[in-house]
Motif scaffolding. Structure first.
Motif, mmCIF file in Angstrom:
data_model
loop_
_atom_site.group_PDB
_atom_site.id
_atom_site.type_symbol
_atom_site.label_atom_id
_atom_site.label_comp_id
_atom_site.label_asym_id
_atom_site.label_seq_id
_atom_site.Cartn_x
_atom_site.Cartn_y
_atom_site.Cartn_z
ATOM 1 N N LEU A 208 0.739 -1.275 -0.061
ATOM 2 C CA LEU A 208 -0.121 0.062 0.037
ATOM 3 C C LEU A 208 0.741 1.084 -0.101
ATOM 4 N N TYR A 209 1.866 1.130 1.110
ATOM 5 C CA TYR A 209 2.576 2.588 0.916
ATOM 6 C C TYR A 209 3.659 2.587 -0.231
ATOM 7 N N SER A 210 4.099 1.494 -0.789
ATOM 8 C CA SER A 210 4.783 1.730 -2.048
ATOM 9 C C SER A 210 3.984 2.230 -3.220
ATOM 10 N N ALA A 211 2.850 1.830 -3.149
ATOM 11 C CA ALA A 211 1.745 2.155 -4.223
ATOM 12 C C ALA A 211 1.631 4.160 -4.071
ATOM 13 N N ARG A 212 1.588 4.275 -2.533
ATOM 14 C CA ARG A 212 1.537 5.653 -2.429
ATOM 15 C C ARG A 212 2.583 6.564 -2.796
ATOM 16 N N PHE A 213 3.835 5.834 -2.429
ATOM 17 C CA PHE A 213 5.062 6.510 -2.731
ATOM 18 C C PHE A 213 5.313 6.619 -4.191
ATOM 19 N N ALA A 214 5.087 5.796 -5.128
ATOM 20 C CA ALA A 214 5.199 5.631 -6.561
ATOM 21 C C ALA A 214 4.198 6.488 -7.142
ATOM 22 N N SER A 215 2.972 6.789 -6.616
ATOM 23 C CA SER A 215 1.885 7.512 -7.289
ATOM 24 C C SER A 215 2.446 9.115 -6.825
ATOM 25 N N ALA A 216 3.052 9.457 -5.486
ATOM 26 C CA ALA A 216 3.402 10.780 -5.550
ATOM 27 C C ALA A 216 4.673 10.933 -6.360
ATOM 28 N N LEU A 217 5.599 10.011 -6.542
ATOM 29 C CA LEU A 217 6.712 10.544 -7.404
ATOM 30 C C LEU A 217 6.299 10.523 -9.077
ATOM 31 N N SER A 218 5.255 9.748 -9.431
ATOM 32 C CA SER A 218 4.706 9.981 -10.818
ATOM 33 C C SER A 218 4.104 11.546 -10.879
ATOM 34 N N MET A 219 3.352 11.829 -9.723
ATOM 35 C CA MET A 219 2.715 13.318 -10.056
ATOM 36 C C MET A 219 3.681 14.414 -10.039
ATOM 37 N N THR A 220 4.712 14.285 -9.154
ATOM 38 C CA THR A 220 5.753 15.457 -8.903
ATOM 39 C C THR A 220 6.629 15.347 -10.208
ATOM 40 N N LEU A 221 7.064 14.142 -10.596
ATOM 41 C CA LEU A 221 7.968 14.157 -11.905
ATOM 42 C C LEU A 221 7.457 14.502 -12.943
ATOM 43 N N SER A 222 6.235 14.194 -13.240
ATOM 44 C CA SER A 222 5.366 14.695 -14.448
ATOM 45 C C SER A 222 5.242 16.030 -14.387
ATOM 46 N N SER A 223 5.336 16.883 -13.462
ATOM 47 C CA SER A 223 5.151 18.306 -13.414
ATOM 48 C C SER A 223 6.276 18.925 -13.589
ATOM 49 N N GLY A 224 7.563 18.191 -13.785
ATOM 50 C CA GLY A 224 8.882 18.879 -14.003
ATOM 51 C C GLY A 224 9.789 18.929 -12.865
ATOM 52 N N MET A 225 9.275 18.772 -11.805
ATOM 53 C CA MET A 225 10.047 18.790 -10.490
ATOM 54 C C MET A 225 11.357 17.700 -10.711
ATOM 55 N N ASP A 226 12.433 17.965 -10.106
ATOM 56 C CA ASP A 226 13.489 17.073 -10.129
ATOM 57 C C ASP A 226 13.427 16.183 -9.265
ATOM 58 N N ILE A 227 14.275 14.979 -9.232
ATOM 59 C CA ILE A 227 13.930 13.693 -8.679
ATOM 60 C C ILE A 227 14.155 14.006 -7.220
ATOM 61 N N ASP A 228 15.000 14.701 -6.906
ATOM 62 C CA ASP A 228 15.521 15.155 -5.386
ATOM 63 C C ASP A 228 14.041 15.674 -4.454
ATOM 64 N N GLU A 229 13.474 16.701 -5.108
ATOM 65 C CA GLU A 229 12.532 17.236 -4.736
ATOM 66 C C GLU A 229 11.284 16.468 -4.700
ATOM 67 N N SER A 230 11.099 15.630 -5.518
ATOM 68 C CA SER A 230 10.092 14.670 -5.574
ATOM 69 C C SER A 230 10.146 13.617 -4.606
ATOM 70 N N VAL A 231 11.188 12.924 -4.423
ATOM 71 C CA VAL A 231 11.330 12.191 -3.157
ATOM 72 C C VAL A 231 11.106 12.791 -1.842
ATOM 73 N N GLU A 232 11.709 14.108 -1.734
ATOM 74 C CA GLU A 232 11.388 14.816 -0.557
ATOM 75 C C GLU A 232 10.020 15.185 -0.182
#
Length: 344
Positions: A208-232
Protein backbone atom coordinates in the motif's frame (compact mmCIF):
# COMPACT_ATOMS: atom_id res chain seq x y z
CA UNK A 1 -4.42 15.86 11.21
CA UNK A 2 -6.78 12.95 11.69
CA UNK A 3 -10.02 12.63 9.87
CA UNK A 4 -13.25 12.94 11.83
CA UNK A 5 -16.55 11.23 11.01
CA UNK A 6 -18.05 14.01 8.86
CA UNK A 7 -16.66 12.64 5.62
CA UNK A 8 -16.49 8.90 5.04
CA UNK A 9 -14.39 7.38 2.26
CA UNK A 10 -17.43 7.53 0.00
CA UNK A 11 -18.05 11.16 0.94
CA UNK A 12 -14.46 12.16 0.22
CA UNK A 13 -14.61 10.36 -3.14
CA UNK A 14 -17.77 12.22 -4.11
CA UNK A 15 -16.41 15.59 -2.99
CA UNK A 16 -13.18 15.11 -4.96
CA UNK A 17 -15.09 14.03 -8.06
CA UNK A 18 -17.49 16.98 -7.93
CA UNK A 19 -14.75 19.52 -7.25
CA UNK A 20 -12.57 18.01 -9.97
CA UNK A 21 -15.37 18.32 -12.54
CA UNK A 22 -15.99 21.91 -11.50
CA UNK A 23 -12.30 22.86 -11.87
CA UNK A 24 -12.08 21.02 -15.19
CA UNK A 25 -14.94 23.16 -16.51
CA UNK A 26 -12.91 26.32 -15.84
CA UNK A 27 -14.49 27.39 -12.54
CA UNK A 28 -12.15 28.40 -9.72
CA UNK A 29 -11.82 26.35 -6.54
CA UNK A 30 -13.36 29.19 -4.53
CA UNK A 31 -16.43 29.42 -6.76
CA UNK A 32 -16.64 25.63 -6.84
CA UNK A 33 -16.70 25.37 -3.05
CA UNK A 34 -19.33 28.12 -2.94
CA UNK A 35 -21.53 26.13 -5.33
CA UNK A 36 -21.07 22.92 -3.38
CA UNK A 37 -21.82 24.66 -0.07
CA UNK A 38 -25.02 26.13 -1.49
CA UNK A 39 -26.23 22.72 -2.65
CA UNK A 40 -25.13 20.73 0.41
CA UNK A 41 -28.05 19.59 2.60
CA UNK A 42 -26.05 17.98 5.40
CA UNK A 43 -25.47 20.65 8.05
CA UNK A 44 -22.08 19.35 9.19
CA UNK A 45 -20.72 19.05 5.64
CA UNK A 46 -22.12 22.46 4.80
CA UNK A 47 -20.28 23.91 7.78
CA UNK A 48 -17.03 22.28 6.63
CA UNK A 49 -17.40 23.63 3.09
CA UNK A 50 -18.18 27.12 4.37
CA UNK A 51 -15.12 27.03 6.63
CA UNK A 52 -12.96 25.98 3.67
CA UNK A 53 -14.49 28.75 1.56
CA UNK A 54 -13.78 31.30 4.28
CA UNK A 55 -10.12 30.21 4.40
CA UNK A 56 -9.77 30.67 0.63
CA UNK A 57 -11.45 34.08 0.68
CA UNK A 58 -8.97 35.20 3.35
CA UNK A 59 -6.10 34.36 1.01
CA UNK A 60 -5.33 30.84 2.14
CA UNK A 61 -4.22 28.09 -0.23
CA UNK A 62 -6.30 25.10 -1.26
CA UNK A 63 -4.24 22.99 1.15
CA UNK A 64 -4.93 25.50 3.95
CA UNK A 65 -8.65 25.30 3.18
CA UNK A 66 -8.84 21.52 3.41
CA UNK A 67 -6.52 21.42 6.41
CA UNK A 68 -8.52 24.02 8.36
CA UNK A 69 -11.67 21.93 7.97
CA UNK A 70 -10.29 19.19 10.22
CA UNK A 71 -12.33 16.63 8.28
CA UNK A 72 -9.76 14.96 6.06
CA UNK A 73 -6.96 12.40 6.61
CA UNK A 74 -3.27 13.29 6.37
CA UNK A 75 -2.73 11.32 3.15
CA UNK A 76 -5.48 13.33 1.47
CA UNK A 77 -4.02 16.62 2.67
CA UNK A 78 -0.49 15.82 1.54
CA UNK A 79 -1.72 14.80 -1.91
CA UNK A 80 -3.62 18.09 -2.16
CA UNK A 81 -0.42 19.93 -1.20
CA UNK A 82 1.53 18.14 -3.92
CA UNK A 83 -1.20 18.76 -6.49
CA UNK A 84 -1.36 22.44 -5.65
CA UNK A 85 2.41 22.92 -5.73
CA UNK A 86 2.75 21.09 -9.05
CA UNK A 87 -0.28 22.75 -10.65
CA UNK A 88 -2.07 19.40 -11.00
CA UNK A 89 -4.84 19.89 -8.46
CA UNK A 90 -7.49 18.70 -10.93
CA UNK A 91 -5.62 15.44 -11.63
CA UNK A 92 -5.02 14.93 -7.91
CA UNK A 93 -8.71 15.34 -7.10
CA UNK A 94 -9.73 12.73 -9.68
CA UNK A 95 -6.97 10.42 -8.46
CA UNK A 96 -8.12 10.81 -4.85
CA UNK A 97 -11.72 10.22 -5.90
CA UNK A 98 -10.77 6.86 -7.41
CA UNK A 99 -8.58 5.97 -4.45
CA UNK A 100 -11.24 6.61 -1.80
CA UNK A 101 -13.91 4.93 -3.93
CA UNK A 102 -11.78 1.77 -3.91
CA UNK A 103 -11.22 2.12 -0.16
CA UNK A 104 -14.96 2.43 0.41
CA UNK A 105 -15.68 -0.63 -1.73
CA UNK A 106 -13.05 -2.64 0.11
CA UNK A 107 -14.31 -1.50 3.53
CA UNK A 108 -17.85 -2.45 2.56
CA UNK A 109 -16.74 -5.93 1.52
CA UNK A 110 -14.90 -6.43 4.81
CA UNK A 111 -17.88 -5.20 6.87
CA UNK A 112 -20.36 -7.43 5.07
CA UNK A 113 -18.09 -10.45 5.43
CA UNK A 114 -17.33 -9.89 9.11
CA UNK A 115 -20.43 -8.35 10.70
CA UNK A 116 -22.93 -10.93 9.43
CA UNK A 117 -20.98 -14.03 10.56
CA UNK A 118 -20.14 -12.31 13.85
CA UNK A 119 -23.80 -11.53 14.51
CA UNK A 120 -24.72 -15.09 13.58
CA UNK A 121 -22.05 -16.44 15.91
CA UNK A 122 -23.36 -14.40 18.84
CA UNK A 123 -26.92 -15.54 18.10
CA UNK A 124 -25.90 -19.19 17.99
CA UNK A 125 -24.05 -18.92 21.29
CA UNK A 126 -27.15 -17.32 22.83
CA UNK A 127 -29.32 -20.15 21.54
CA UNK A 128 -26.92 -22.74 22.99
CA UNK A 129 -27.09 -21.11 26.40
CA UNK A 130 -30.90 -21.02 26.31
CA UNK A 131 -31.15 -24.65 25.15
CA UNK A 132 -28.84 -26.14 27.74
CA UNK A 133 -30.12 -23.90 30.53
CA UNK A 134 -33.89 -24.06 30.00
CA UNK A 135 -34.85 -26.51 27.25
CA UNK A 136 -32.72 -29.63 27.63
CA UNK A 137 -33.29 -29.95 31.40
CA UNK A 138 -37.03 -30.21 30.61
CA UNK A 139 -36.37 -33.38 28.65
CA UNK A 140 -34.41 -34.80 31.56
CA UNK A 141 -37.30 -34.03 33.98
CA UNK A 142 -39.80 -35.69 31.64
CA UNK A 143 -37.67 -38.82 31.49
CA UNK A 144 -37.39 -38.81 35.29
CA UNK A 145 -41.17 -38.50 35.70
CA UNK A 146 -41.61 -41.45 33.36
CA UNK A 147 -39.17 -43.42 35.44
CA UNK A 148 -36.71 -43.56 32.58
CA UNK A 149 -33.31 -42.22 31.92
CA UNK A 150 -32.02 -40.51 28.83
CA UNK A 151 -29.82 -42.48 26.46
CA UNK A 152 -26.09 -42.24 26.88
CA UNK A 153 -25.76 -40.33 23.59
CA UNK A 154 -28.45 -37.83 24.60
CA UNK A 155 -26.92 -37.36 28.03
CA UNK A 156 -23.51 -36.86 26.44
CA UNK A 157 -24.90 -34.22 24.07
CA UNK A 158 -26.69 -32.40 26.89
CA UNK A 159 -23.61 -32.51 29.12
CA UNK A 160 -21.35 -31.40 26.31
CA UNK A 161 -23.80 -28.65 25.41
CA UNK A 162 -23.76 -27.40 28.98
CA UNK A 163 -19.97 -27.37 28.98
CA UNK A 164 -19.88 -25.53 25.65
CA UNK A 165 -22.33 -22.92 26.95
CA UNK A 166 -20.15 -22.27 29.99
CA UNK A 167 -17.04 -22.09 27.80
CA UNK A 168 -18.83 -19.76 25.36
CA UNK A 169 -19.75 -17.37 28.17
CA UNK A 170 -16.15 -17.38 29.42
CA UNK A 171 -14.75 -16.88 25.90
CA UNK A 172 -17.12 -14.00 25.14
CA UNK A 173 -16.32 -12.35 28.47
CA UNK A 174 -12.57 -12.79 27.89
CA UNK A 175 -12.75 -11.39 24.35
CA UNK A 176 -14.77 -8.42 25.58
CA UNK A 177 -12.22 -7.76 28.33
CA UNK A 178 -9.33 -8.05 25.85
CA UNK A 179 -11.08 -5.65 23.48
CA UNK A 180 -11.56 -3.07 26.22
CA UNK A 181 -7.97 -3.47 27.41
CA UNK A 182 -6.73 -3.22 23.81
CA UNK A 183 -8.63 0.03 23.23
CA UNK A 184 -7.20 1.49 26.45
CA UNK A 185 -3.64 0.39 25.65
CA UNK A 186 -3.92 1.69 22.06
CA UNK A 187 -4.33 5.18 23.48
CA UNK A 188 -0.86 4.90 25.00
CA UNK A 189 1.64 6.31 22.45
CA UNK A 190 4.28 3.65 23.08
CA UNK A 191 1.87 0.74 22.68
CA UNK A 192 0.24 2.31 19.64
CA UNK A 193 3.63 2.73 18.00
CA UNK A 194 4.43 -0.93 18.70
CA UNK A 195 1.18 -2.08 17.10
CA UNK A 196 1.62 0.14 14.05
CA UNK A 197 5.19 -1.06 13.67
CA UNK A 198 4.02 -4.68 13.66
CA UNK A 199 1.30 -3.96 11.11
CA UNK A 200 3.75 -1.98 9.00
CA UNK A 201 5.84 -5.07 8.41
CA UNK A 202 3.02 -6.95 6.66
CA UNK A 203 3.15 -7.41 2.89
CA UNK A 204 -0.18 -5.62 2.49
CA UNK A 205 1.01 -2.49 4.31
CA UNK A 206 4.27 -2.44 2.37
CA UNK A 207 2.44 -2.77 -0.96
CA UNK A 208 0.00 0.00 0.00
CA UNK A 209 2.67 2.50 0.97
CA UNK A 210 4.82 1.56 -2.01
CA UNK A 211 1.83 2.44 -4.17
CA UNK A 212 1.44 5.79 -2.42
CA UNK A 213 5.13 6.57 -2.80
CA UNK A 214 5.12 5.62 -6.49
CA UNK A 215 1.94 7.63 -7.13
CA UNK A 216 3.41 10.73 -5.49
CA UNK A 217 6.65 10.38 -7.45
CA UNK A 218 4.72 10.03 -10.71
CA UNK A 219 2.76 13.18 -10.01
CA UNK A 220 5.71 15.32 -8.96
CA UNK A 221 8.02 14.10 -11.71
CA UNK A 222 5.44 14.65 -14.45
CA UNK A 223 5.07 18.25 -13.31
CA UNK A 224 8.74 18.93 -14.07
CA UNK A 225 10.16 18.69 -10.56
CA UNK A 226 13.61 17.10 -10.20
CA UNK A 227 14.02 13.71 -8.58
CA UNK A 228 15.47 15.04 -5.31
CA UNK A 229 12.54 17.35 -4.63
CA UNK A 230 10.08 14.67 -5.72
CA UNK A 231 11.47 12.17 -3.22
CA UNK A 232 11.46 14.79 -0.47
CA UNK A 233 7.81 15.69 -1.06
CA UNK A 234 6.71 12.09 -1.47
CA UNK A 235 8.25 11.20 1.88
CA UNK A 236 5.57 13.27 3.59
CA UNK A 237 2.90 10.83 2.42
CA UNK A 238 4.39 7.82 4.18
CA UNK A 239 3.22 6.85 7.67
CA UNK A 240 4.54 3.31 7.62
CA UNK A 241 7.72 3.39 9.78
CA UNK A 242 9.40 0.56 7.86
CA UNK A 243 8.80 2.23 4.49
CA UNK A 244 9.66 5.64 5.88
CA UNK A 245 13.06 4.37 7.04
CA UNK A 246 13.77 3.04 3.54
CA UNK A 247 12.83 6.34 1.90
CA UNK A 248 15.03 8.25 4.32
CA UNK A 249 17.87 5.90 3.39
CA UNK A 250 17.21 6.61 -0.30
CA UNK A 251 17.45 10.35 0.33
CA UNK A 252 20.64 9.87 2.31
CA UNK A 253 22.23 7.77 -0.44
CA UNK A 254 21.21 10.31 -3.07
CA UNK A 255 22.69 13.15 -1.00
CA UNK A 256 25.97 11.21 -0.98
CA UNK A 257 25.99 11.01 -4.76
CA UNK A 258 24.38 7.63 -5.41
CA UNK A 259 22.02 7.58 -8.46
CA UNK A 260 18.28 7.35 -7.72
CA UNK A 261 17.91 3.91 -9.32
CA UNK A 262 20.81 2.48 -7.32
CA UNK A 263 19.46 4.02 -4.10
CA UNK A 264 16.02 2.49 -4.70
CA UNK A 265 17.55 -0.91 -5.47
CA UNK A 266 19.71 -0.79 -2.32
CA UNK A 267 16.71 0.08 -0.14
CA UNK A 268 14.70 -2.82 -1.62
CA UNK A 269 11.67 -0.56 -1.71
CA UNK A 270 10.25 -2.37 -4.74
CA UNK A 271 10.56 -5.88 -6.12
CA UNK A 272 13.27 -6.75 -8.63
CA UNK A 273 10.87 -6.47 -11.57
CA UNK A 274 9.70 -3.01 -10.53
CA UNK A 275 13.30 -1.91 -9.90
CA UNK A 276 14.24 -2.89 -13.45
CA UNK A 277 11.18 -1.01 -14.75
CA UNK A 278 12.32 2.08 -12.83
CA UNK A 279 15.81 1.77 -14.29
CA UNK A 280 14.45 1.57 -17.84
CA UNK A 281 12.03 4.45 -17.22
CA UNK A 282 14.76 6.61 -15.74
CA UNK A 283 17.06 5.99 -18.71
CA UNK A 284 14.33 6.61 -21.29
CA UNK A 285 12.84 9.67 -19.60
CA UNK A 286 9.51 7.97 -18.84
CA UNK A 287 10.03 7.50 -15.10
CA UNK A 288 6.75 9.31 -14.27
CA UNK A 289 4.75 6.87 -16.40
CA UNK A 290 6.58 3.89 -14.93
CA UNK A 291 5.86 5.09 -11.40
CA UNK A 292 2.19 5.53 -12.23
CA UNK A 293 2.03 1.96 -13.56
CA UNK A 294 3.80 0.64 -10.46
CA UNK A 295 1.35 2.51 -8.22
CA UNK A 296 -1.65 1.01 -10.05
CA UNK A 297 -0.22 -2.50 -9.88
CA UNK A 298 0.53 -2.21 -6.16
CA UNK A 299 -2.94 -0.87 -5.40
CA UNK A 300 -4.45 -3.74 -7.38
CA UNK A 301 -2.28 -6.13 -5.40
CA UNK A 302 -3.50 -4.70 -2.09
CA UNK A 303 -7.13 -5.00 -3.16
CA UNK A 304 -6.53 -8.56 -4.33
CA UNK A 305 -4.91 -9.53 -1.02
CA UNK A 306 -7.78 -8.08 1.00
CA UNK A 307 -10.48 -9.62 -1.18
CA UNK A 308 -8.77 -13.01 -0.99
CA UNK A 309 -8.60 -12.78 2.80
CA UNK A 310 -12.27 -11.85 2.99
CA UNK A 311 -13.32 -14.60 0.57
CA UNK A 312 -11.50 -17.18 2.72
CA UNK A 313 -12.82 -15.88 6.02
CA UNK A 314 -16.52 -15.91 5.14
CA UNK A 315 -16.74 -19.61 4.11
CA UNK A 316 -14.78 -20.57 7.23
CA UNK A 317 -17.30 -18.73 9.40
CA UNK A 318 -20.21 -20.36 7.56
CA UNK A 319 -18.73 -23.83 8.13
CA UNK A 320 -18.32 -23.08 11.84
CA UNK A 321 -21.92 -21.90 12.00
CA UNK A 322 -23.15 -25.04 10.24
CA UNK A 323 -21.33 -27.28 12.72
CA UNK A 324 -22.73 -25.41 15.71
CA UNK A 325 -26.28 -25.37 14.32
CA UNK A 326 -26.02 -29.10 13.58
CA UNK A 327 -24.90 -29.77 17.14
CA UNK A 328 -27.88 -27.79 18.47
CA UNK A 329 -30.30 -29.76 16.34
CA UNK A 330 -28.85 -33.04 17.58
CA UNK A 331 -29.00 -31.91 21.20
CA UNK A 332 -32.72 -31.20 20.81
CA UNK A 333 -33.85 -33.87 18.38
CA UNK A 334 -32.24 -36.96 19.97
CA UNK A 335 -33.87 -36.48 23.41
CA UNK A 336 -37.15 -35.63 21.67
CA UNK A 337 -37.00 -38.81 19.59
CA UNK A 338 -36.28 -40.78 22.76
CA UNK A 339 -39.39 -39.39 24.48
CA UNK A 340 -41.55 -40.02 21.41
CA UNK A 341 -40.32 -43.62 21.31
CA UNK A 342 -41.25 -44.16 24.97
CA UNK A 343 -44.67 -42.55 24.54
CA UNK A 344 -45.27 -44.52 21.33
Amino acid sequence: MAKNDIYTNSGISTLCSELGVIIKSGITVTDGLFMLAQEEEDKEKKRVLEKMLDTLEQGGSVYDAFSSAGAFPSYFLEMIAIGEKTGRIEAVLFSLSSYYARQDELSGAVRSAVIYPAALLITVFAVIVILVTYVLPVFSDVFAQLGLTMSDSSMWIMTTGAQISHIAVIVIAALTALLIIGVILYRIPGFKKLVLSAVARTKTAKALYSARFASALSMTLSSGMDIDESVEMSEKLIENPVMLAKIKQIRKDMSEGKPFVDAVAAAELFSGVYTRMISIGFNTGTIDNVMEEIAEKNESRVNSIMQTAVSRFEPAMIIIMAVIVGFILLSVMLPLLGIMTVIG
